[in-house]
Design a protein around this motif. Structure first.
Motif, mmCIF file in Angstrom:
data_model
loop_
_atom_site.group_PDB
_atom_site.id
_atom_site.type_symbol
_atom_site.label_atom_id
_atom_site.label_comp_id
_atom_site.label_asym_id
_atom_site.label_seq_id
_atom_site.Cartn_x
_atom_site.Cartn_y
_atom_site.Cartn_z
ATOM 1 N N PRO A 87 11.538 13.765 10.133
ATOM 2 C CA PRO A 87 10.494 14.618 9.558
ATOM 3 C C PRO A 87 10.308 14.442 8.052
ATOM 4 O O PRO A 87 9.180 14.419 7.568
ATOM 5 N N ALA A 88 11.399 14.296 7.293
ATOM 6 C CA ALA A 88 11.280 14.138 5.842
ATOM 7 C C ALA A 88 10.667 12.792 5.478
ATOM 8 O O ALA A 88 9.697 12.713 4.716
ATOM 9 N N GLY A 89 11.229 11.713 6.003
ATOM 10 C CA GLY A 89 10.749 10.382 5.662
ATOM 11 C C GLY A 89 9.375 10.082 6.218
ATOM 12 O O GLY A 89 8.531 9.471 5.551
ATOM 13 N N ARG A 90 9.125 10.516 7.444
ATOM 14 C CA ARG A 90 7.827 10.242 8.072
ATOM 15 C C ARG A 90 6.703 10.965 7.343
ATOM 16 O O ARG A 90 5.661 10.381 7.032
ATOM 17 N N LEU A 91 6.904 12.259 7.073
ATOM 18 C CA LEU A 91 5.863 13.024 6.374
ATOM 19 C C LEU A 91 5.762 12.616 4.911
ATOM 20 O O LEU A 91 4.676 12.605 4.342
ATOM 21 N N GLY A 92 6.902 12.256 4.304
ATOM 22 C CA GLY A 92 6.875 11.789 2.927
ATOM 23 C C GLY A 92 6.113 10.484 2.784
ATOM 24 O O GLY A 92 5.282 10.321 1.879
ATOM 25 N N SER A 93 6.355 9.542 3.675
ATOM 26 C CA SER A 93 5.651 8.259 3.609
ATOM 27 C C SER A 93 4.170 8.441 3.924
ATOM 28 O O SER A 93 3.314 7.774 3.324
ATOM 29 N N LEU A 94 3.877 9.344 4.857
ATOM 30 C CA LEU A 94 2.472 9.624 5.183
ATOM 31 C C LEU A 94 1.745 10.207 3.972
ATOM 32 O O LEU A 94 0.609 9.825 3.664
ATOM 33 N N GLU A 95 2.406 11.112 3.263
ATOM 34 C CA GLU A 95 1.816 11.711 2.060
ATOM 35 C C GLU A 95 1.584 10.650 0.987
ATOM 36 O O GLU A 95 0.531 10.620 0.343
ATOM 37 N N LEU A 96 2.553 9.777 0.792
ATOM 38 C CA LEU A 96 2.401 8.700 -0.185
ATOM 39 C C LEU A 96 1.222 7.795 0.166
ATOM 40 O O LEU A 96 0.430 7.404 -0.696
ATOM 41 N N GLY A 97 1.106 7.483 1.452
ATOM 42 C CA GLY A 97 -0.012 6.654 1.892
ATOM 43 C C GLY A 97 -1.352 7.325 1.648
ATOM 44 O O GLY A 97 -2.319 6.687 1.220
ATOM 45 N N LYS A 98 -1.419 8.611 1.923
ATOM 46 C CA LYS A 98 -2.661 9.353 1.691
ATOM 47 C C LYS A 98 -3.024 9.382 0.211
ATOM 48 O O LYS A 98 -4.208 9.466 -0.142
ATOM 49 N N LEU A 99 -2.014 9.326 -0.647
ATOM 50 C CA LEU A 99 -2.248 9.332 -2.091
ATOM 51 C C LEU A 99 -2.543 7.934 -2.631
ATOM 52 O O LEU A 99 -2.659 7.735 -3.838
ATOM 53 N N GLY A 100 -2.666 6.961 -1.726
ATOM 54 C CA GLY A 100 -3.047 5.621 -2.124
ATOM 55 C C GLY A 100 -1.913 4.743 -2.603
ATOM 56 O O GLY A 100 -2.149 3.679 -3.208
ATOM 57 N N GLU A 101 -0.685 5.148 -2.318
ATOM 58 C CA GLU A 101 0.477 4.394 -2.778
ATOM 59 C C GLU A 101 0.843 3.270 -1.802
ATOM 60 O O GLU A 101 0.545 3.336 -0.601
ATOM 61 N N ASP A 102 1.523 2.268 -2.323
ATOM 62 C CA ASP A 102 2.056 1.159 -1.526
ATOM 63 C C ASP A 102 3.381 1.631 -0.914
ATOM 64 O O ASP A 102 4.327 1.950 -1.641
ATOM 65 N N VAL A 103 3.453 1.677 0.411
ATOM 66 C CA VAL A 103 4.616 2.281 1.082
ATOM 67 C C VAL A 103 5.179 1.357 2.154
ATOM 68 O O VAL A 103 4.446 0.828 2.993
#
Length: 433
Positions: free
Chosen positions: A10-26
């Motif tokens: 839950p932490a890593g999946r939602l964290g990476s999803l949030e980063l992706g939504k913010l336009g970051e390279d993940v």
């Protein structure tokens, strides 16, 4: 900015999803299955099995009322097969969701080095790193512990155990006891101190007498040795049956040793921005300790992600709602920041409230119990313990009022949907205002 997230719970999946939504390279790296313990070994497995036991409980109840006659033929093997099939579908959807925002998902065991992470023999540089590697069952140092099961073994069982000895006295122990007792196992719960310390004594009494009445609970008892088909307690009592450890969790923090600072319990030390002592390394979820709950892990992962992306924010742990997933849910929340004096506390206990899924419980009088502690001077809620078929949503709503520090008068214009939020109406508008 290159961001690497290790662990897809839950932490890593939602964290990476949030980063992706913010336009970051993940790049999201997962050792086993995407979605972590929650979906694959933990709460989703418990919830799936509890759905079955709720159905069994309801069927028995309606049979006892006499207007439905049915006989259940339970196949544990088929239940497990369908849980696994559902997990596979959800893993696929979770991966597609992450990839839909441009993230790369890699499977393999990660190794952290200075400024890079290697996996499957390939090295990846990062500007920011999030460690979200979760936790695993803690196995106490007891002779014969290798014979004991944990939550990781639930889907590996061939059939429902005839007898089960659950070692541990917390929420997981209670949930496992409810599942296998309802499925037909003879269940003992062996708690080294008190059973269910997380809830009030009145709520605990209701659980023991009305929800898991067939479970034998031994408090202030230690297990001295585990055998393949029995356990031995410290007072010399032999209890037949398979052992099941529900004795807490230990962090998967070995990957971070020598890289970031750890706490004394080996959890990764972070601040309220989920940042470690290393400037560009963050950690979130069970590997950091604290509340080991899926919603909290999600919150931590998103907090870390936003900080990694340059949007400063902090995490807050006040008024965290929790639940025991049983045949009737038991939910609770407490305002740890309350400054209420003893003189200003008022506790009100009320029988279960008619609401969703409660109608056919009325005939037998087991609709639940709710206990609310109010701050009568400041007109606020301090604490709630609620047992009802709708307690999970009720307490989630009310915990938000507590967390936002709303005055109860602000709830006066709430208009309920009958019967789904009748409990909120009764607790706040009818009981207090």
């Amino acid at each position: 900015m290159k961001n690497i997230v290790i662990g897809s719970g839950p932490a890593g999946r939602l964290g990476s999803l949030e980063l992706g939504k913010l336009g970051e390279d993940v790049t999201l790296i997962e050792k086993n299955h995407i979605a972590g313990t929650c979906l694959n070994e933990g709460c989703m497995v418990v919830c799936a099995l509890t759905d079955i036991t709720k159905y069994i409980d309801l069927t028995n109840r309606l049979n006892n009322h006499g207007f439905i006659k049915s006989q259940l033929d339970i196949s544990y093997e088929k239940i497990v097969a369908k849980i696994v099939e559902t997990q596979e579908k959800l893993r696929h959807l979770n991966q597609l969701e992450n990839e839909s925002v441009g993230n790369t998902v890699i499977y393999g065991e990660a190794i952290i080095d200075e400024g890079n992470v290697s996996v499957n023999g390939e090295s990846f540089e990062y500007d920011n790193l999030m460690i979200a590697t979760g936790a695993r069952p803690f196995i106490p140092d007891i002779k014969g512990s290798e014979y004991g099961l944990t939550n990781k073994d639930i889907l590996k069982l061939d059939d429902i155990p005839e007898k089960l000895n659950i070692i541990g006295g917390g929420i997981i122990a209670c949930e496992i006891a409810n599942i296998y007792s309802t499925l037909g196992s003879e269940v003992n719960v062996i708690a080294r101190s008190s059973f269910l310390k997380e809830i009030s004594e009145t709520t605990k009494k209701y659980v023991l007498e009305n929800i898991i009445p067939d479970v034998n609970v031994l408090e202030n008892t230690n297990v001295s040795e585990v055998f393949k088909d029995k356990v031995l307690t410290d007072n010399g009592e032999e209890l037949e049956g398979q052992a099941f450890f529900a004795t807490g969790r230990t962090p998967n923090s070995e990957i971070a040793e020598g890289i970031v600072e750890l706490n004394s319990d080996k959890t990764i030390k972070v601040n309220e921005m989920m940042k470690t002592n290393v400037e560009n390394i963050y950690a979130a979820g069970d590997v950091t300790g604290g509340y080991q709950l899926t919603p909290v892990a999600r919150m931590e992962g998103i907090t870390a992600a936003r900080n990694m992306a340059g949007y400063p924010n902090k995490v807050s742990y006040n008024c965290i709602p929790q639940t025991l997933s049983l045949n009737m849910e038991v939910s609770f929340v407490e305002n740890e920041k309350s400054q209420c004096s003893e003189d200003d506390k008022q506790t009100i206990g009320i029988p279960g409230i008619a609401g969703p899924h409660a109608f056919w419980n009325i005939l037998t009088g087991d609709t639940g119990y709710t206990e609310v502690e109010f701050d009568k001077k400041n007109n606020k809620i301090n604490r709630i313990n609620s047992i009802s078929p709708s307690s999970t949503s009720d307490v989630a709503y009310l915990s938000y009022l507590m967390r936002m520090d709303y005055d109860l008068d602000d709830y006066g214009d709430f208009l309920e949907i009958h019967p789904s939020t009748d409990s909120n109406y009764k607790i706040i508008k009818n009981l207090w205002l």
